[in-house]
Design a protein around this motif. Structure first.
Motif, PDB file in Angstrom:
ATOM      1  N   ASN A   1       0.840  -1.165  -0.123  1.00 38.54           N
ATOM      2  CA  ASN A   1      -0.116  -0.040   0.104  1.00 38.54           C
ATOM      3  C   ASN A   1       0.891   1.335  -0.014  1.00 38.54           C
ATOM      4  O   ASN A   1       1.885   1.141   0.421  1.00 38.54           O
ATOM      5  CB  ASN A   1      -0.846  -0.110   1.115  1.00 38.54           C
ATOM      6  N   ILE A   2       0.408   2.381  -0.633  1.00 34.93           N
ATOM      7  CA  ILE A   2       1.093   3.573  -0.437  1.00 34.93           C
ATOM      8  C   ILE A   2      -0.095   4.389   0.721  1.00 34.93           C
ATOM      9  O   ILE A   2      -1.310   4.393   0.256  1.00 34.93           O
ATOM     10  CB  ILE A   2       1.093   4.345  -1.903  1.00 34.93           C
TER      11      ILE A   2
ATOM     12  N   LEU B   1      -3.234   0.113  -9.245  1.00 33.53           N
ATOM     13  CA  LEU B   1      -2.402   1.173  -9.999  1.00 33.53           C
ATOM     14  C   LEU B   1      -1.707   0.389 -11.144  1.00 33.53           C
ATOM     15  O   LEU B   1      -1.629  -0.562 -11.241  1.00 33.53           O
ATOM     16  CB  LEU B   1      -1.475   1.754  -8.986  1.00 33.53           C
ATOM     17  N   ALA B   2      -1.734   1.323 -12.146  1.00 31.64           N
ATOM     18  CA  ALA B   2      -1.367   0.925 -13.449  1.00 31.64           C
ATOM     19  C   ALA B   2      -0.156   1.801 -14.018  1.00 31.64           C
ATOM     20  O   ALA B   2       0.691   1.132 -14.750  1.00 31.64           O
ATOM     21  CB  ALA B   2      -2.256   0.542 -14.647  1.00 31.64           C
ATOM     22  N   GLY B   3       0.080   2.956 -13.627  1.00 29.90           N
ATOM     23  CA  GLY B   3       0.897   3.759 -14.421  1.00 29.90           C
ATOM     24  C   GLY B   3       1.087   5.086 -13.205  1.00 29.90           C
ATOM     25  O   GLY B   3       0.604   5.261 -12.221  1.00 29.90           O
TER      26      GLY B   3
ATOM     27  N   LEU C   1      -0.442   9.469  -9.694  1.00 30.29           N
ATOM     28  CA  LEU C   1      -0.677   7.936 -10.004  1.00 30.29           C
ATOM     29  C   LEU C   1      -2.008   7.702 -10.680  1.00 30.29           C
ATOM     30  O   LEU C   1      -3.066   8.502 -10.346  1.00 30.29           O
ATOM     31  CB  LEU C   1      -0.760   7.324  -8.277  1.00 30.29           C
ATOM     32  N   TYR C   2      -2.091   6.639 -11.690  1.00 37.87           N
ATOM     33  CA  TYR C   2      -3.075   6.386 -12.488  1.00 37.87           C
ATOM     34  C   TYR C   2      -3.593   4.937 -12.439  1.00 37.87           C
ATOM     35  O   TYR C   2      -2.657   4.339 -12.377  1.00 37.87           O
ATOM     36  CB  TYR C   2      -2.658   6.790 -13.923  1.00 37.87           C
ATOM     37  N   ASP C   3      -4.894   4.584 -12.731  1.00 35.71           N
ATOM     38  CA  ASP C   3      -5.352   3.273 -12.668  1.00 35.71           C
ATOM     39  C   ASP C   3      -5.384   2.800 -14.146  1.00 35.71           C
ATOM     40  O   ASP C   3      -4.555   3.382 -14.953  1.00 35.71           O
ATOM     41  CB  ASP C   3      -6.701   3.292 -12.079  1.00 35.71           C
TER      42      ASP C   3
ATOM     43  N   LEU D   1       5.311  -0.353 -12.065  1.00 34.08           N
ATOM     44  CA  LEU D   1       4.272   0.407 -13.190  1.00 34.08           C
ATOM     45  C   LEU D   1       4.869   1.075 -14.254  1.00 34.08           C
ATOM     46  O   LEU D   1       6.071   1.171 -14.521  1.00 34.08           O
ATOM     47  CB  LEU D   1       3.720   1.494 -12.319  1.00 34.08           C
ATOM     48  N   ARG D   2       3.900   1.386 -15.227  1.00 34.01           N
ATOM     49  CA  ARG D   2       4.419   1.930 -16.379  1.00 34.01           C
ATOM     50  C   ARG D   2       4.301   3.504 -16.348  1.00 34.01           C
ATOM     51  O   ARG D   2       3.462   4.049 -15.727  1.00 34.01           O
ATOM     52  CB  ARG D   2       3.373   1.479 -17.745  1.00 34.01           C
TER      53      ARG D   2
END
Length: 166
Positions: free
Chosen positions: A78-79, A95-97, A115-117, A144-145
């Motif tokens: 977790n963040i 998260l994805a990116g 941060l993005y999903d 993540l990307r």
């Protein structure tokens, strides 16, 4: 846990927080002193507006203190984003990116990590100091990307860095 990574806001943002807090405190003290030394010159409307301005200045002081307290850490999977009155936990699996954004205020850069999903929806914007950015970037790059914004801040065109432009 000793393996946890902790990131705080940069020195420029903390200095800005102290400037906001102390400036609001000075203005509040000056206003109270003026009202206290010359009460006969004040009408009830002026006193009530002084109360409203005082509440606003106290809010600014709290905001300045809150800028000092902001930090985030990576704890397990977790963040955890810590603020003055709130704590938010973001699962890394959601998260994805990630991307980097630098906001300059009067030539002072404030760096943030976005941060993005999986659908490129914005999840969070976390502050990172300039010296901690390489460590944060290395940690996120492993998991993540990168997300690239081919548009602007107002009209973003987000895409993952490994997907071709259309």
């Amino acid at each position: 846990m000793q393996d946890d990574l902790v990131f705080k806001t940069g020195m420029a943002k903390r200095t800005l927080g102290w400037f906001v807090c102390l400036g609001a405190a000075g203005a509040l003290v000056a206003m109270i002193y003026t009202i206290y030394t010359h009460p006969e010159n004040q009408t009830s409307e002026e006193l009530w507006s002084g109360v409203a301005i005082g509440v606003f200045l106290i809010g600014l002081m709290v905001f300045g203190i809150a800028m000092q307290y902001v930090r985030w850490s990576i704890e397990g999977e977790n963040i955890v984003y810590h603020r003055l009155f709130k704590r938010k936990s973001i699962p890394i699996s959601d998260l994805a990116g990630f991307g980097q954004i630098i906001i300059s205020v009067m030539v002072i850069p404030f760096q943030h990590l976005d941060l993005y999903d999986h659908k490129l929806n914005h999840i969070a914007r976390l502050p990172v100091s300039l010296k901690d950015w390489p460590k944060a970037e290395a940690w996120f790059a492993e998991r993540l990307r990168y997300v690239v914004n081919d548009g602007s801040h107002i009209l973003p065109k987000l895409r993952f860095a490994d997907t071709p432009k259309n």
